[in-house]
Design a protein around this motif. Structure first.
Motif, PDB file in Angstrom:
ATOM      1  N   GLU A 130       5.486  10.925   1.401  1.00 58.24           N
ATOM      2  CA  GLU A 130       5.212   9.632   0.565  1.00 58.24           C
ATOM      3  C   GLU A 130       5.392   8.474   1.708  1.00 58.24           C
ATOM      4  O   GLU A 130       6.371   8.448   2.591  1.00 58.24           O
ATOM      5  N   LEU A 131       4.391   7.556   1.802  1.00 58.43           N
ATOM      6  CA  LEU A 131       4.584   6.233   2.708  1.00 58.43           C
ATOM      7  C   LEU A 131       4.122   5.236   1.864  1.00 58.43           C
ATOM      8  O   LEU A 131       3.409   4.938   0.803  1.00 58.43           O
ATOM      9  N   ALA A 180      -2.731   0.448  -4.358  1.00 54.23           N
ATOM     10  CA  ALA A 180      -2.248  -0.738  -3.786  1.00 54.23           C
ATOM     11  C   ALA A 180      -1.801  -1.880  -4.929  1.00 54.23           C
ATOM     12  O   ALA A 180      -2.484  -1.544  -5.925  1.00 54.23           O
ATOM     13  N   THR A 181      -0.551  -2.433  -4.903  1.00 52.27           N
ATOM     14  CA  THR A 181      -0.243  -3.473  -6.027  1.00 52.27           C
ATOM     15  C   THR A 181       0.111  -4.458  -5.027  1.00 52.27           C
ATOM     16  O   THR A 181       0.294  -4.532  -3.899  1.00 52.27           O
ATOM     17  N   SER A 182      -0.035  -5.972  -5.680  1.00 49.70           N
ATOM     18  CA  SER A 182       0.722  -7.141  -5.238  1.00 49.70           C
ATOM     19  C   SER A 182       1.587  -7.785  -6.221  1.00 49.70           C
ATOM     20  O   SER A 182       1.693  -7.603  -7.114  1.00 49.70           O
ATOM     21  N   VAL A 218       0.797  -1.298   0.001  1.00 52.23           N
ATOM     22  CA  VAL A 218       0.029  -0.114  -0.065  1.00 52.23           C
ATOM     23  C   VAL A 218       0.989   1.231  -0.069  1.00 52.23           C
ATOM     24  O   VAL A 218       1.700   1.360   0.607  1.00 52.23           O
ATOM     25  N   THR A 219       0.734   1.998  -0.836  1.00 54.49           N
ATOM     26  CA  THR A 219       1.263   3.487  -1.014  1.00 54.49           C
ATOM     27  C   THR A 219       0.216   4.740  -0.660  1.00 54.49           C
ATOM     28  O   THR A 219      -0.786   4.556  -0.935  1.00 54.49           O
TER      29      THR A 219
END
Length: 273
Positions: free
Chosen positions: A136-137, A184-186, A87-88
């Motif tokens: 940025e997180l 979100a990416t996986s 998650v960004t």
């Protein structure tokens, strides 16, 4: 010479059968819906203020929201068995001229049971200086497992909530506007984290074991599913390696028999002996 030819045939047969197929299995490739290189699609433009009102988006989408500093913002996205979600969050801060000091921002991720999930790595909390324009997180979760014991807190397939808030700033800066962008990416981890079972239903709000669509209305599980639907839970790439091992074992048995059976009955031994 015959032994060498037999061994060469065994090796070549194994390479022809499994050489090309094994490479994709070993590759640590992103899922199509959550690929980091895939073009992002637009997600919701508002965020919820509680778990119940969390804005839904799918992996690969970019969710945005405008809010006031001090608000709690919530989003929710689906993650399926074998995925390792990242998650960004990108926060565009108010103009530095109207701020009175540094601010600390944080994202937290919760599973469908609202258990906070720890980050394997990533900066889930970061302090932005007064002159900074953005912060940025990121938070990379553990791989999602198909099932777990009731006492365990392993991530399970279902909905995952993202909460963004500021955890520290001068009191005078409360209420100032900011803009947030969430994604979100996986990465697909596959059979390395597969288990021996599956949940009756993904951990989705409103889902039950008898949940089903009626009158053309999608069920809670269907409405909150990933783009390509939920995995059945029984398949993993362990099946491929099991089949590969079985066939290689059979080929090794044939090769061993070929090596040890010898050339047959010596010609000098009488037939009756």
């Amino acid at each position: 010479m015959r032994t060498v030819r037999a061994l060469s045939a065994v090796v070549l047969a194994a390479a022809a059968l499994f050489g090309p197929a094994a490479v994709p299995v070993l590759a640590d490739t992103p899922t199509p819906s959550g690929s980091a290189g895939a073009a992002s699609t637009a997600g919701p433009t508002e965020a919820g203020t509680t778990f119940r009102t969390a804005a839904f988006f799918r992996q690969g989408q970019q969710a945005t929201a405008e809010a006031s500093t001090g608000d709690y913002l919530y989003w929710v996205f689906p993650a399926d068995t074998g995925q390792r979600p990242t998650v960004t969050a990108s926060v565009t801060l108010p103009d530095s001229a109207v701020r009175h000091g540094a601010s600390t921002w944080r994202i937290d991720v919760y599973d469908g049971l609202r258990r906070r999930q720890p980050c394997m790595y990533g900066m889930q909390s970061r302090t932005a200086a007064q002159e900074a324009a953005t912060v940025e997180l990121a938070c990379t979760l553990r791989p999602v497992r198909p099932w777990a014991d009731t006492w365990d807190d392993d991530p399970l397939p279902g909905s995952y909530y993202v909460r963004l808030t500021v955890t520290g700033l001068p009191e005078e800066d409360l209420g100032q506007p900011f803009t947030a962008r969430i994604g979100a990416t996986s990465v697909e981890k596959g059979g390395a984290y597969a288990g021996g079972g599956s949940l009756a239903a993904p951990l989705v709000p409103g889902a039950t074991t008898e949940d089903g669509a009626s009158a053309g209305t999608p069920s809670a599980v269907e409405a909150r599913a990933p783009e390509d639907g939920w995995a059945s839970g029984w398949w993993s790439d362990r099946w491929i390696w099991t089949a590969v091992g079985g066939v290689l074992g059979a080929l090794a048995g044939i090769g061993g028999y070929t090596l040890t059976r010898g050339a047959g009955r010596p010609s000098r031994v009488p037939p009756a002996v």
